[in-house]
Design an enzyme around this catalytic site. Structure first.
Site, PDB file in Angstrom:
ATOM      1  N   LYS A   1      32.956  48.025  42.176  1.00 24.48           N
ATOM      2  CA  LYS A   1      33.177  46.631  41.795  1.00 24.48           C
ATOM      3  C   LYS A   1      32.753  45.646  42.882  1.00 24.48           C
ATOM      4  O   LYS A   1      32.314  44.534  42.578  1.00 24.48           O
ATOM      5  CB  LYS A   1      34.655  46.423  41.432  1.00 24.48           C
ATOM      6  CG  LYS A   1      35.145  47.321  40.292  1.00 24.48           C
ATOM      7  CD  LYS A   1      34.318  47.136  39.031  1.00 24.48           C
ATOM      8  CE  LYS A   1      34.855  47.939  37.850  1.00 24.48           C
ATOM      9  NZ  LYS A   1      34.641  49.383  37.965  1.00 24.48           N
TER      10      LYS A   1
ATOM     11  N   GLU B   1      40.644  39.290  43.842  1.00 22.13           N
ATOM     12  CA  GLU B   1      39.992  38.186  43.161  1.00 22.13           C
ATOM     13  C   GLU B   1      41.046  37.260  42.571  1.00 22.13           C
ATOM     14  O   GLU B   1      42.205  37.662  42.376  1.00 22.13           O
ATOM     15  CB  GLU B   1      39.026  38.670  42.072  1.00 22.13           C
ATOM     16  CG  GLU B   1      39.653  39.303  40.874  1.00 22.13           C
ATOM     17  CD  GLU B   1      38.611  39.737  39.836  1.00 22.13           C
ATOM     18  OE1 GLU B   1      37.477  40.046  40.232  1.00 22.13           O
ATOM     19  OE2 GLU B   1      38.953  39.788  38.643  1.00 22.13           O
TER      20      GLU B   1
ATOM     21  N   HIS C   1      46.404  46.703  29.848  1.00 20.52           N
ATOM     22  CA  HIS C   1      45.025  46.355  30.192  1.00 20.52           C
ATOM     23  C   HIS C   1      43.995  47.186  29.415  1.00 20.52           C
ATOM     24  O   HIS C   1      42.836  47.278  29.817  1.00 20.52           O
ATOM     25  CB  HIS C   1      44.761  46.511  31.697  1.00 20.52           C
ATOM     26  CG  HIS C   1      45.669  45.685  32.554  1.00 20.52           C
ATOM     27  ND1 HIS C   1      45.579  44.306  32.639  1.00 20.52           N
ATOM     28  CD2 HIS C   1      46.714  46.038  33.353  1.00 20.52           C
ATOM     29  CE1 HIS C   1      46.510  43.857  33.464  1.00 20.52           C
ATOM     30  NE2 HIS C   1      47.213  44.883  33.907  1.00 20.52           N
TER      31      HIS C   1
ATOM     32  N   ARG D   1      27.770  52.514  29.662  1.00 19.11           N
ATOM     33  CA  ARG D   1      27.891  53.560  28.645  1.00 19.11           C
ATOM     34  C   ARG D   1      28.055  52.901  27.282  1.00 19.11           C
ATOM     35  O   ARG D   1      28.104  51.671  27.183  1.00 19.11           O
ATOM     36  CB  ARG D   1      29.112  54.432  28.923  1.00 19.11           C
ATOM     37  CG  ARG D   1      30.392  53.603  29.078  1.00 19.11           C
ATOM     38  CD  ARG D   1      31.638  54.427  29.111  1.00 19.11           C
ATOM     39  NE  ARG D   1      32.808  53.694  29.540  1.00 19.11           N
ATOM     40  CZ  ARG D   1      33.511  52.860  28.788  1.00 19.11           C
ATOM     41  NH1 ARG D   1      33.131  52.611  27.531  1.00 19.11           N
ATOM     42  NH2 ARG D   1      34.572  52.242  29.254  1.00 19.11           N
TER      43      ARG D   1
END
Length: 508
Positions: free
Chosen positions: A119, A203, A238, A295
């Protein structure tokens, strides 16, 4: 057109393995299923042209074993491998091993997988490509002090996230500085356990965002197109439960800006094949890069339904080196599609897995309904793998019609033997915020309480009492034709019994 690939090994299980097998059969490509000892009688094993057992029930000894899957490919003579989603689908080392052994990996190159799987590297790429992303640390955090410095710069609340992961693992919401140290340690520990990598970054936490993603496809000739957007904001832990295409609130201007950013993101990592760029959209319609899934997505059917494009076929054609058969202007949105993931989970008990034998499994049918299922009646839902029973999808001319069609399909779907997310999905689709399109990723925490399903899931005492009343009523009315329904064998079924069966079904 006959495919250059002769035989595909599907390195997966369940509904996605069946999905890939079906497209391969239509392309006259031979198929090889791999399976664990727990899956020996699974539908994907029976549907494939041949099948090979690759180990015990534990994923680490079967579906996650690179060596065993490659051995099966060599043994079967497969010249290509499709990884599906999950398991090894985003494992760069697996894609590299396939390349080294001369086996076509039906997916992106390993470098793109590795870049977008990390990430912090992905955020750096997005910066160079001009794709907006949430403010935060530019690299993995070194220590608590670097975390404090970043937090002071961007402010609270913030997210600590695993650099090497996804799916909500290794993630913590931090509301204040006093929570930072403990949240950082917890995220590191979970990331290490889930991904073998304890690197984390920070973040800015966006309050009440929408989760909107764009399906992109890229060929070896350098062409990249998008197949429009999907809304995936109905989530628990999530993880997505309901998706729809297109997003209800994107106007053409915002859709154009986001699609351009998605294509720029794909080009930044020299992407190949089908992938998804995920964004968060705030209340002011500002969007930010979240991550790239390198994917096929679980929710790809809704995109196929509104575009008429077979994404698995596109993946195969691109892996063979063919150029994209479409230009961007050839594609358009046709109707509205919704997908509900039918999980063997108990939504009245924190969505915990609810294992058991499928005593009855009768999916919905009818116009505009698609069911991708990896299980059959009589099979056992175990703790070994993801508890998804099927993906129920509908297509209709517009969103309002799609909601009505999905509610009908959910009501028609019969499952006995374990509790499912069917009542929860019905609750969501009937909610005013969902029907208006004005919902976000906090829908579950803001609107859903387990007791809300009580009226939709009567307990056995209530069912028995109602059935007794209906029996008495039926007896008083006699056995007139209006009280009977004929089943396919010609045996008369009393209407009261049909009602009891329907109530039992809803109780699941």
């Amino acid at each position: 057109m006959k495919s250059a690939i002769r035989k595909v090994l599907i390195a997966n299980r369940g509904e996605i393995a069946l999905r890939i097998i079906r497209t391969c059969q239509e392309l006259d490509i031979k198929t090889v299923a791999v399976y664990s000892e727990a899956d020996s009688e699974s539908p994907h094993v029976l549907q494939a042209g041949e099948s090979i057992c690759i180990g015990a029930a534990a994923s680490s000894e079967s579906y996650l074993s690179v060596d065993r899957i490659l051995e099966a490919a060599r043994k079967s003579g497969a010249d290509a491998i499709h990884p599906g989603y999950g398991f090894l689908s985003e494992n760069g080392s697996f894609a590299k091993r396939c390349e080294e052994e001369g086996i076509i990996f039906i997916g992106p190159g390993y470098r793109a997988i590795e870049m977008m799987g990390d990430k912090t590297t992905a955020r750096s790429l997005m910066k160079s490509a001009g794709v907006p992303y949430p403010p935060g640390s530019e690299e993995a955090l070194r220590d608590l002090e670097s975390a404090r410095q970043c937090a002071a710069r961007i402010g609270f609340p913030l997210l600590v996230k695993a650099a090497a992961g996804g799916g909500g693992k290794g993630m913590r919401i931090i509301q204040s500085e006093k929570e930072l140290e403990a949240g950082l340690q917890a995220a590191r520990s979970e990331a290490k356990s889930a991904f073998g990598d304890d690197r984390v970054y920070i973040e800015k936490y966006l309050s009440s965002p929408r989760h909107v993603e764009f399906q992109i496809v890229a060929d070896r000739q350098g062409h990249v197109i998008h197949l429009f957007d999907r809304e995936c904001s109905i989530q628990r832990r999530h993880q997505k439960v309901i998706e729809e295409a297109p997003c209800a609130v994107l106007d053409e201007s915002l859709r154009s800006k986001m699609s351009e950013a998605a294509i720029a993101a794909a080009k930044a990592c020299n992407y190949l094949g089908a992938g998804t760029i995920e964004f968060l959209v705030d209340g002011d319609n500002r969007f930010y890069f979240l991550e790239m899934n390198t994917r096929l997505q679980v929710e790809h059917p809704v995109t196929e339904m509104i575009t008429g494009v077979d994404l698995v076929e596109l993946q195969i054609r691109i892996a063979e080196g063919e150029p994209l058969p479409y230009r961007q202007e050839d594609l358009s949105i046709r109707g509205h599609a919704i997908e509900c993931r039918i999980y063997a989970e108990d939504p009245s008990d924190q969505f915990l897995p609810n294992t058991g034998t499928l005593k009855r499994h009768r999916p919905a049918a009818g116009p505009g309904v698609r069911v991708d299922a990896g299980v059959e009646e009589g099979m056992e839902i175990t703790i070994n793998y993801d508890p998804m029973i099927s993906k129920l999808c509908v297509l209709a001319p517009d969103r309002e019609s799609a909601i009505r069609r999905m509610l009908r399909a959910l009501d028609e779907y019969e499952v006995e033997g374990c509790r499912t997310t069917i009542p929860f999905c019905s609750y969501v689709l009937k909610h005013p915020d969902f029907q208006s399109g004005m919902y976000n990723t906090h829908f579950v925490q803001d609107h859903f309480r387990s007791e809300m399903l009580a009226s939709q899931s009567p307990n056995e005492k209530k069912i028995t009492a109602l059935a007794a009343t209906l029996i008495a009523t039926a007896g008083n009315r006699g056995n007139g034709q209006n009280e009977l329904s004929e089943n396919p064998s010609g045996t008369a079924i009393p209407a009261w019994w049909q009602q009891r069966r329907r109530l039992n079904r809803r109780a699941q």
